[in-house]
Design a protein around this motif. Structure first.
Motif, PDB file in Angstrom:
ATOM      1  N   GLY A  57      40.797  -3.516   4.027  1.00 30.77           N
ATOM      2  CA  GLY A  57      41.856  -4.250   3.341  1.00 30.77           C
ATOM      3  C   GLY A  57      43.155  -3.479   3.400  1.00 30.77           C
ATOM      4  N   PRO A  58      44.177  -4.022   2.709  1.00 32.12           N
ATOM      5  CA  PRO A  58      45.488  -3.373   2.720  1.00 32.12           C
ATOM      6  C   PRO A  58      45.419  -1.976   2.101  1.00 32.12           C
ATOM      7  CG  PRO A  58      45.645  -5.612   1.855  1.00 32.12           C
ATOM      8  CD  PRO A  58      44.185  -5.299   1.969  1.00 32.12           C
ATOM      9  N   SER A  59      46.135  -1.041   2.685  1.00 30.17           N
ATOM     10  CA  SER A  59      46.205   0.297   2.096  1.00 30.17           C
ATOM     11  C   SER A  59      46.693   0.200   0.660  1.00 30.17           C
ATOM     12  CB  SER A  59      47.182   1.165   2.899  1.00 30.17           C
ATOM     13  OG  SER A  59      47.415   2.375   2.204  1.00 30.17           O
ATOM     14  N   ARG A  60      46.030   0.931  -0.219  1.00 31.13           N
ATOM     15  CA  ARG A  60      46.435   0.987  -1.627  1.00 31.13           C
ATOM     16  C   ARG A  60      47.230   2.242  -1.923  1.00 31.13           C
ATOM     17  NH1 ARG A  60      40.491   0.159  -2.438  1.00 31.13           N
ATOM     18  NH2 ARG A  60      40.153  -2.107  -2.607  1.00 31.13           N
ATOM     19  N   ARG A  61      47.354   3.100  -0.916  1.00 29.01           N
ATOM     20  CA  ARG A  61      48.017   4.385  -1.139  1.00 29.01           C
ATOM     21  C   ARG A  61      49.022   4.618  -0.002  1.00 29.01           C
ATOM     22  NH1 ARG A  61      45.008   7.944  -4.275  1.00 29.01           N
ATOM     23  NH2 ARG A  61      45.065   9.629  -2.762  1.00 29.01           N
ATOM     24  N   LEU A  62      50.003   3.720   0.029  1.00 27.36           N
ATOM     25  CA  LEU A  62      51.010   3.780   1.093  1.00 27.36           C
ATOM     26  C   LEU A  62      52.109   4.761   0.685  1.00 27.36           C
ATOM     27  CD1 LEU A  62      51.985   2.759   3.808  1.00 27.36           C
ATOM     28  CD2 LEU A  62      52.991   0.791   2.634  1.00 27.36           C
ATOM     29  N   ASP A  63      52.401   5.680   1.576  1.00 26.74           N
ATOM     30  CA  ASP A  63      53.243   6.822   1.228  1.00 26.74           C
ATOM     31  C   ASP A  63      54.331   7.013   2.286  1.00 26.74           C
ATOM     32  OD1 ASP A  63      54.149   9.113  -0.070  1.00 26.74           O
ATOM     33  OD2 ASP A  63      52.298  10.257   0.224  1.00 26.74           O
ATOM     34  N   ILE A  64      55.217   7.924   1.991  1.00 31.93           N
ATOM     35  CA  ILE A  64      56.268   8.332   2.912  1.00 31.93           C
ATOM     36  C   ILE A  64      56.045   9.780   3.315  1.00 31.93           C
ATOM     37  CG2 ILE A  64      57.952   6.807   1.866  1.00 31.93           C
ATOM     38  CD1 ILE A  64      59.070   9.402   0.481  1.00 31.93           C
ATOM     39  N   GLU A  65      56.698  10.188   4.399  1.00 24.64           N
ATOM     40  CA  GLU A  65      56.841  11.613   4.683  1.00 24.64           C
ATOM     41  C   GLU A  65      58.269  11.821   5.161  1.00 24.64           C
ATOM     42  OE1 GLU A  65      53.592  13.075   7.199  1.00 24.64           O
ATOM     43  OE2 GLU A  65      52.369  13.262   5.384  1.00 24.64           O
ATOM     44  N   ALA A  66      59.052  12.545   4.369  1.00 27.11           N
ATOM     45  CA  ALA A  66      60.451  12.818   4.704  1.00 27.11           C
ATOM     46  C   ALA A  66      60.489  13.996   5.659  1.00 27.11           C
ATOM     47  CB  ALA A  66      61.245  13.119   3.439  1.00 27.11           C
ATOM     48  N   GLU A  67      60.988  13.736   6.883  1.00 28.76           N
ATOM     49  CA  GLU A  67      60.943  14.754   7.929  1.00 28.76           C
ATOM     50  C   GLU A  67      62.267  14.811   8.688  1.00 28.76           C
ATOM     51  OE1 GLU A  67      57.475  14.733  10.369  1.00 28.76           O
ATOM     52  OE2 GLU A  67      56.185  13.853   8.817  1.00 28.76           O
ATOM     53  N   VAL A  68      62.385  15.861   9.481  1.00 30.92           N
ATOM     54  CA  VAL A  68      63.525  16.009  10.377  1.00 30.92           C
ATOM     55  C   VAL A  68      62.988  15.970  11.804  1.00 30.92           C
ATOM     56  CG1 VAL A  68      65.385  17.551  11.127  1.00 30.92           C
ATOM     57  CG2 VAL A  68      64.835  17.324   8.690  1.00 30.92           C
ATOM     58  N   GLY A  69      63.640  15.162  12.654  1.00 30.13           N
ATOM     59  CA  GLY A  69      63.165  14.977  14.018  1.00 30.13           C
ATOM     60  C   GLY A  69      64.080  15.638  15.034  1.00 30.13           C
ATOM     61  N   PHE A  70      63.500  16.126  16.115  1.00 28.14           N
ATOM     62  CA  PHE A  70      64.248  16.782  17.188  1.00 28.14           C
ATOM     63  C   PHE A  70      64.043  15.997  18.476  1.00 28.14           C
ATOM     64  CE2 PHE A  70      63.743  19.691  13.811  1.00 28.14           C
ATOM     65  CZ  PHE A  70      64.935  20.401  13.776  1.00 28.14           C
ATOM     66  N   VAL A  71      65.141  15.647  19.122  1.00 29.96           N
ATOM     67  CA  VAL A  71      65.107  14.781  20.290  1.00 29.96           C
ATOM     68  C   VAL A  71      65.304  15.623  21.548  1.00 29.96           C
ATOM     69  CG1 VAL A  71      66.169  12.798  21.426  1.00 29.96           C
ATOM     70  CG2 VAL A  71      66.079  12.912  18.909  1.00 29.96           C
ATOM     71  N   VAL A  72      64.292  15.589  22.417  1.00 31.43           N
ATOM     72  CA  VAL A  72      64.363  16.352  23.665  1.00 31.43           C
ATOM     73  C   VAL A  72      65.234  15.606  24.671  1.00 31.43           C
ATOM     74  CG1 VAL A  72      63.026  17.185  25.648  1.00 31.43           C
ATOM     75  CG2 VAL A  72      62.121  17.441  23.320  1.00 31.43           C
ATOM     76  N   GLY A  73      66.066  16.357  25.349  1.00 36.30           N
ATOM     77  CA  GLY A  73      66.847  15.803  26.441  1.00 36.30           C
ATOM     78  C   GLY A  73      66.273  16.253  27.776  1.00 36.30           C
ATOM     79  N   ALA A  74      66.664  17.442  28.200  1.00 30.52           N
ATOM     80  CA  ALA A  74      66.305  17.914  29.533  1.00 30.52           C
ATOM     81  C   ALA A  74      64.801  18.153  29.653  1.00 30.52           C
ATOM     82  CB  ALA A  74      67.067  19.193  29.859  1.00 30.52           C
ATOM     83  N   ALA A  75      64.243  17.717  30.764  1.00 33.43           N
ATOM     84  CA  ALA A  75      62.815  17.863  31.028  1.00 33.43           C
ATOM     85  C   ALA A  75      62.468  19.314  31.342  1.00 33.43           C
ATOM     86  CB  ALA A  75      62.423  16.970  32.207  1.00 33.43           C
ATOM     87  N   SER A  76      61.212  19.655  31.169  1.00 36.54           N
ATOM     88  CA  SER A  76      60.689  20.934  31.652  1.00 36.54           C
ATOM     89  C   SER A  76      59.594  20.634  32.668  1.00 36.54           C
ATOM     90  CB  SER A  76      60.140  21.778  30.495  1.00 36.54           C
ATOM     91  OG  SER A  76      58.964  21.193  29.978  1.00 36.54           O
ATOM     92  N   GLU A  77      59.232  21.659  33.416  1.00 39.38           N
ATOM     93  CA  GLU A  77      58.279  21.475  34.505  1.00 39.38           C
ATOM     94  C   GLU A  77      56.849  21.649  33.996  1.00 39.38           C
ATOM     95  OE1 GLU A  77      57.235  23.513  38.818  1.00 39.38           O
ATOM     96  OE2 GLU A  77      58.818  24.362  37.561  1.00 39.38           O
ATOM     97  N   LEU A  78      55.945  20.787  34.445  1.00 33.85           N
ATOM     98  CA  LEU A  78      54.532  20.926  34.086  1.00 33.85           C
ATOM     99  C   LEU A  78      54.023  22.292  34.521  1.00 33.85           C
ATOM    100  CD1 LEU A  78      52.077  19.381  32.899  1.00 33.85           C
ATOM    101  CD2 LEU A  78      51.527  18.668  35.222  1.00 33.85           C
ATOM    102  N   GLY A  79      53.372  22.989  33.609  1.00 36.18           N
ATOM    103  CA  GLY A  79      52.844  24.317  33.906  1.00 36.18           C
ATOM    104  C   GLY A  79      53.746  25.455  33.461  1.00 36.18           C
ATOM    105  N   THR A  80      54.968  25.147  33.023  1.00 39.09           N
ATOM    106  CA  THR A  80      55.943  26.183  32.675  1.00 39.09           C
ATOM    107  C   THR A  80      56.395  26.039  31.220  1.00 39.09           C
ATOM    108  OG1 THR A  80      56.745  26.135  34.957  1.00 39.09           O
ATOM    109  CG2 THR A  80      58.168  27.190  33.310  1.00 39.09           C
ATOM    110  N   PRO A  81      56.114  27.027  30.389  1.00 35.53           N
ATOM    111  CA  PRO A  81      56.508  26.955  28.974  1.00 35.53           C
ATOM    112  C   PRO A  81      58.027  27.007  28.781  1.00 35.53           C
ATOM    113  CG  PRO A  81      54.817  28.631  29.333  1.00 35.53           C
ATOM    114  CD  PRO A  81      55.310  28.207  30.683  1.00 35.53           C
ATOM    115  N   VAL A  82      58.488  26.510  27.654  1.00 34.71           N
ATOM    116  CA  VAL A  82      59.889  26.625  27.249  1.00 34.71           C
ATOM    117  C   VAL A  82      59.963  27.692  26.158  1.00 34.71           C
ATOM    118  CG1 VAL A  82      61.872  25.437  26.248  1.00 34.71           C
ATOM    119  CG2 VAL A  82      60.319  24.195  27.779  1.00 34.71           C
ATOM    120  N   ALA A  83      60.619  28.805  26.461  1.00 32.96           N
ATOM    121  CA  ALA A  83      60.732  29.886  25.484  1.00 32.96           C
ATOM    122  C   ALA A  83      61.689  29.493  24.363  1.00 32.96           C
ATOM    123  CB  ALA A  83      61.219  31.159  26.177  1.00 32.96           C
ATOM    124  N   GLN A  84      61.540  30.173  23.207  1.00 30.08           N
ATOM    125  CA  GLN A  84      62.407  29.863  22.072  1.00 30.08           C
ATOM    126  C   GLN A  84      63.890  29.952  22.428  1.00 30.08           C
ATOM    127  OE1 GLN A  84      61.462  31.077  17.948  1.00 30.08           O
ATOM    128  NE2 GLN A  84      59.958  32.410  18.910  1.00 30.08           N
TER     129      GLN A  84
END
Lengths: 405, 405
Positions: free
Chosen positions: B182-209
């Motif tokens: 049935g319908p959720s009885r405990r519908l909630d929010i989560e207040a968050e901050v989102g980060f939008v990726v632009g430039a791609a990275s290559e598969l197999g290669t990590p992105v350092a901090q």
């Protein structure tokens, strides 16, 4: 019957006609929609033009427009392809559109939307429960009430043949005081079956089991590579993440649902009564599928997972995935979860086959494996019953392990 | 300084210039790239044409090409926009490209690639541990060693203002013998901050901090709607799925990282030594960000979550997400996880604010809430320090709950 001269036991007969995207060596940048038949690939767009029925859905460099077009278009296109390859009247104009399969490069055939991985083999879930949570009940209490699944990384879904770099990550054995960082020491496979969504659904509106074939276009093979040491340390409480997200390989040929009527079988009897939206006991024909899978490492057959025994069908999975109102869109991919049977030699992952490394498998060259070594090549194939006692092939999904960077 | 007459306390000053996608009532099908300034939206493509520098990146109906273009293009475009809105010489040609913000419709500004949700507030993770796993340690053993995260559903990321249909699903209290639907009885929010990726990275290669700003374009607000009853029953062992996947709302304006130099702060001291790829103690300026958030239900302020106290920064999250070789691509979105502070009234989710419903919050109209009612409208806003003592605004992410279908 096709006018092509195919061996009787071909896995790519006229009743299969899987779709893919190919290019040829003389024009590697030009991606074209192809259909596998025998040892050939039919350039579908060129064939449509040759017979005087050019079709924009077949001219795209990916399956995306065809996927989005929905069931009536899928039926129309398949009927046309079947006619062109069957009716001798088309032979003269269509035959020049056949390209030898051995010379083509095959590409990821569609843009992957969301990738969801399920967990639908009772044997696999029980085995992993015993290994990862010794002393607890092997199956979690929810397992027989709902098809457990989670979202994977769609941006790292790669086509068969793409090398897989051994992932680095945090690993911690229960006896270690702290995690260490380095290449995964427990790199594994998961032999799975994937379902490719075509037609979109509306946000807020579930897709019922009986509408499965209106939304799902076809089937592929999936190897959901898994770094067990990374996974074991990270997965509580929010599930697998880096232990899976480095790569997921898919086979290049998408077998349409329309090719699988003879493969449909009843799923196993469920011992917990499903809620109505998951109940398929009254379905005229539920979506159990009798795929016989084979897993090879460096050519050595190590397992024969039986897909027919999966507890949850793909139709149940789609119904579950959308019952909360989540929408699907063209290119969404959902995989069955590791296919493991009840018997030794039918498990779809090394962690089960070798029981967490305790009983290594021996390859044909006499070497043994607990998990994958650098340089190992894993190949998963499958076939299913086709028309008139023949078999439908799914091609293969393969990948070789490169050393960690 | 801009030649526009803006109030000194505007949240959309010349030092902000967030990007979005808008349409106007006279041509609702035509989506255009816009930049918020004061109470106006600058039609960025039109402005570029008006000054004689047409730019294909600004002519697209989404931010996708700009995201993919990478850091040098982001810098060039921002400098141009700043010049056009600052130098009085441009006023005559640029002013006609301003559209009153109150008349425009704002759209999802980019195609979401993969959506990852982290869990980076120690207070939130501890609170949920206490509520979901009473009797256990609130934080799992891995929590301070790695930024825990999981993949969410990118296909159901919606722009602020999109109604949210209450999800149906399986719910089971620990005392129930079996789940009910049935319908959720405990519908909630989560207040968050989102980060939008632009430039791609290559598969197999990590992105350092230290390469964070080469790949991340900007910041938005996220409401990761959560059905707690569905989540509690499904999430062991593979993590949240249908309890989250029905909708995730994002704010329509993407604030560029370049607008946030004054917002950067040191993250809290970590009491477990991080592995080298996560260590930011030697970073010249780690990526703590001092966003002050506010959460309102039907206009009543219920919480003020402080983003500056997050244990893991977005740069650490990106480094972790890619350390296994997973690639990122334009449009990937990763969110911080619920932002909860240590004090009452700073929690970013109702389940914490009301302690699982035990102490309901009272709204301005005197009604109380443990979880969300049908018809409730949730709005999350945030500001951050800007230039010269001013503030940078992030706009809002809002959504109203519609009854279950």
């Amino acid at each position: 019957m096709t006018w092509l001269d195919l061996p009787a036991d071909t896995l790519f007969g006229i009743d299969n006609l899987p779709y893919g995207v190919f290019s040829t060596a003389d024009d590697p940048q030009r991606r074209r929609l192809g259909v596998a038949i025998g040892t050939w690939v039919l350039d579908a767009g060129a064939a449509a033009r040759a017979v005087g029925s050019p079709d924009p859905l077949l001219e795209a460099p990916s399956l995306d427009p065809l996927l989005a077009a929905g069931r009536p278009a899928w039926t129309r296109v398949r009927e046309a392809l079947t006619r062109w390859l069957s009716d001798p009247a088309f032979r003269t104009v269509v035959e020049p559109c056949l390209v030898p399969a051995e010379g083509v490069a095959l590409h990821l055939p569609f843009t992957v939307g969301d990738y969801v991985d399920f967990y639908a083999s009772e044997h696999h879930a029980s085995n992993l429960g015993r290994i990862f949570r010794p002393g607890s009940e092997p199956l979690t209490p929810n397992w027989k009430h709902l098809p457990i699944g989670y979202h994977g990384r769609s941006g790292t879904v790669v086509v068969s043949g793409t090398p897989v770099v051994r992932p680095n990550g945090q690993r911690k054995a229960p006896t270690d005081a702290a995690p260490t960082f380095g290449p995964s020491r427990r790199l594994d496979i998961e032999a799975e079956v994937g379902f490719v969504v075509g037609a979109a659904s509306e946000l807020g509106t579930p897709v019922a089991q009986e509408d499965f074939a209106e939304h799902v276009f076809g089937v592929c093979l999936v190897n959901d590579w898994s770094a067990r040491d990374i996974q074991a340390w990270e997965y509580v409480p929010l599930g697998p993440f880096l232990g899976k997200s480095f790569a997921t390989s898919v086979s290049p040929w998408i077998v349409p649902l329309d090719a699988l009527p003879a493969a449909r079988v009843a799923p196993p009897t469920r011992d917990v009564e499903p809620l109505p939206y998951l109940d398929d006991r009254d379905a005229k024909q539920p979506w159990g599928l009798d795929l016989a899978m084979e897993v090879r490492v460096n050519g050595s057959l190590i397992s024969r997972p039986p897909f027919a025994g999966m507890y949850w069908t793909a139709a149940q999975q789609l119904a579950h995935m959308t019952v909360n109102g989540a929408s699907v869109r063209p290119g969404d991919l959902f995989a069955s979860g590791t296919v493991s049977g009840p018997d030794r030699g039918t498990e779809g992952a090394l962690i089960e086959l070798t029981w967490n490394g305790e009983r290594p498998v021996t390859l044909d060259d006499g070497t043994t494996r607990s998990f994958l070594d650098d340089g190992d090549e894993v190949t998963i194939t499958a076939t299913a019953p086709g028309r008139d006692g023949g078999r439908i092939g799914f091609g293969e999904v393969t990948g070789r392990i490169l050393p960690a960077r």
